[in-house]
Design an enzyme around this catalytic site. Sequence first.
Site, PDB file in Angstrom:
ATOM      1  N   SER A 109      -9.376  -4.804  11.485  1.00 49.21           N
ATOM      2  CA  SER A 109      -8.496  -4.957  12.648  1.00 49.21           C
ATOM      3  C   SER A 109      -9.292  -5.198  13.918  1.00 49.21           C
ATOM      4  CB  SER A 109      -7.655  -3.696  12.823  1.00 49.21           C
ATOM      5  OG  SER A 109      -7.074  -3.347  11.598  1.00 49.21           O
TER       6      SER A 109
HETATM    7  C1  LIG Z   1      -5.400  -3.867   8.677  1.00 45.44           C
HETATM    8  S1  LIG Z   1      -6.106  -3.501   7.142  1.00 45.44           S
HETATM    9  C2  LIG Z   1      -7.142  -2.104   7.400  1.00 45.44           C
HETATM   10  C3  LIG Z   1      -8.192  -2.213   8.432  1.00 45.44           C
HETATM   11  C4  LIG Z   1      -9.305  -1.241   8.245  1.00 45.44           C
HETATM   12  N1  LIG Z   1      -9.022   0.044   8.781  1.00 45.44           N
HETATM   13  C5  LIG Z   1     -10.605  -1.826   8.812  1.00 45.44           C
HETATM   14  O1  LIG Z   1     -11.142  -1.314   9.787  1.00 45.44           O
HETATM   15  O2  LIG Z   1     -11.066  -2.792   8.213  1.00 45.44           O
HETATM   16  C6  LIG Z   1      -4.736  -2.729   6.299  1.00 45.44           C
HETATM   17  C7  LIG Z   1      -5.112  -2.208   4.954  1.00 45.44           C
HETATM   18  O3  LIG Z   1      -4.050  -1.410   4.464  1.00 45.44           O
HETATM   19  C8  LIG Z   1      -4.087  -1.495   3.082  1.00 45.44           C
HETATM   20  N2  LIG Z   1      -2.826  -0.993   2.523  1.00 45.44           N
HETATM   21  C9  LIG Z   1      -1.624  -1.617   2.441  1.00 45.44           C
HETATM   22  N3  LIG Z   1      -0.740  -0.818   1.834  1.00 45.44           N
HETATM   23  C10 LIG Z   1      -1.387   0.340   1.531  1.00 45.44           C
HETATM   24  C11 LIG Z   1      -1.003   1.546   0.891  1.00 45.44           C
HETATM   25  N4  LIG Z   1       0.231   1.751   0.412  1.00 45.44           N
HETATM   26  N5  LIG Z   1      -1.930   2.512   0.761  1.00 45.44           N
HETATM   27  C12 LIG Z   1      -3.195   2.347   1.225  1.00 45.44           C
HETATM   28  N6  LIG Z   1      -3.605   1.218   1.831  1.00 45.44           N
HETATM   29  C13 LIG Z   1      -2.719   0.225   1.981  1.00 45.44           C
HETATM   30  C14 LIG Z   1      -4.357  -2.964   2.807  1.00 45.44           C
HETATM   31  O4  LIG Z   1      -4.854  -3.180   1.502  1.00 45.44           O
HETATM   32  C15 LIG Z   1      -5.368  -3.280   3.899  1.00 45.44           C
HETATM   33  O5  LIG Z   1      -6.669  -3.195   3.448  1.00 45.44           O
END
Ligand SMILES: C[S@@+](CC[C@H](N)C(=O)[O-])C[C@H]1O[C@@H](n2cnc3c(N)ncnc32)[C@H](O)[C@@H]1O
Length: 405
Positions: A109
Amino acid sequence: MVDVALTKDEQARAHRARATLVRKLTEVGALHDPAWRQAVAEVPRHVLIPHYFDNGGSTTWLAVDSANPDQRDDWLDAVYSDRTLVNDLGTLPSSSGDTPSRVPTGSSSLPSLVVAMLEKLDVQADERVLEIGTGSGYSTALLCHRLGSSNVTSLDINPRLVDEARGRLAALHYTPTLIAGDGAIGYPYGAPYDRIIATCGVTHVPSAWIRQLGAGGRIVAPLDGTREGGLMVLDKAAPDEVTGRFDAMLTFFMPMRDDPDHPWGPARGMSHTARGCMAHDGTTDLDPSTLISDDHDWWLFLRLHLPGATFGHTLDPAGRRDGISVHTTASSAIAAFAPIGPDEWRTTQRGAGRIWDTVESARRTWERLGMPRRTRLGITALDDTNHQYVWLDDPNGAYSWPMPL
Ligand SMILES: C[S@@+](CC[C@H](N)C(=O)[O-])C[C@H]1O[C@@H](n2cnc3c(N)ncnc32)[C@H](O)[C@@H]1O
């Protein structure tokens, strides 16, 4: 395993770029806390993002890879700029036989957003944090830098991302607890947590988070949605309850999904039932074009009245936008931009409810209440998800709406 080894020159460049990033994030008001400043200055984001996907504003995604000498400069610039970098793409099946589209399902992000959310978490040294959405591992690394790896647990639904993040974090000597699994159920074995932060959007507060949050704890979690930009900051009020407000800051995150193979999270499509229903033609005195505004507070207010609704445009034969469309899984409505009389626009509604009427009444209420800003909206959530509400001004006041949204 470290995917990326920098030359001496590149190392110096990365070092300078991190210092510049700290300065920029401070200037835009995202970064105040010296401890987070130090974390941004010292965590090498390039190790966590050896490649990403760029679409340059189009629908085609191009891989940008540190291993490609022609892309190396762009890559190093990108990882130290205030940019969201997509690191995972999912496939949306096509219903019409066209090429299936690729949509982002993971990203590192926007750094300014990451640090602003970390500051809102208000975490203190030695506190224990559960992070939902490991992604690239960059925010996980910042948390490890600040709190020590043993205080950090992070989950992602995508096992590949978790594996990659584990290797890259280990190369930086960070060893948090990393779990591949659905963040909605948290990780009870590490509970209680002092703080829970989500980097994917939710429609309500998962009960597991409320139960796994310790006394005095805080949850910072974005609301799922493309226009609303909601960020919930919730404090533990009782063993089974959190309460708080929507923050003034806007956040736009990909949805939390329960199926790693489904890129769009909770079903948002228009049901065939609504599509096949008889059309009810009518008129409105609410100019549909005024709704397509950048007023995210309005979109958030509308979301309270139409949970799960999706908005879009209708197009004329030349491909120009000529109306607004709204649908839920059971109903749909369109309103044309061209007036058919003074203060009169045509509407067509189908399905189980008259959802244009709902849009119209939400707008009237919003205007009558003085166009309330998001910070007037609060949330009270019990771990029984049948008892989660958004309220205006006062939990016991005249206006409240049920979650999930
Ligand atoms: C915006 S990204 C995360 C950014 C991360 N914090 C970084 O600094 O790179 C959102 C993440 O949420 C994960 N995600 C989506 N649904 C999820 C769930 N039910 N449980 C855990 N992670 C999930 C996605 O796979 C994705 O990697």
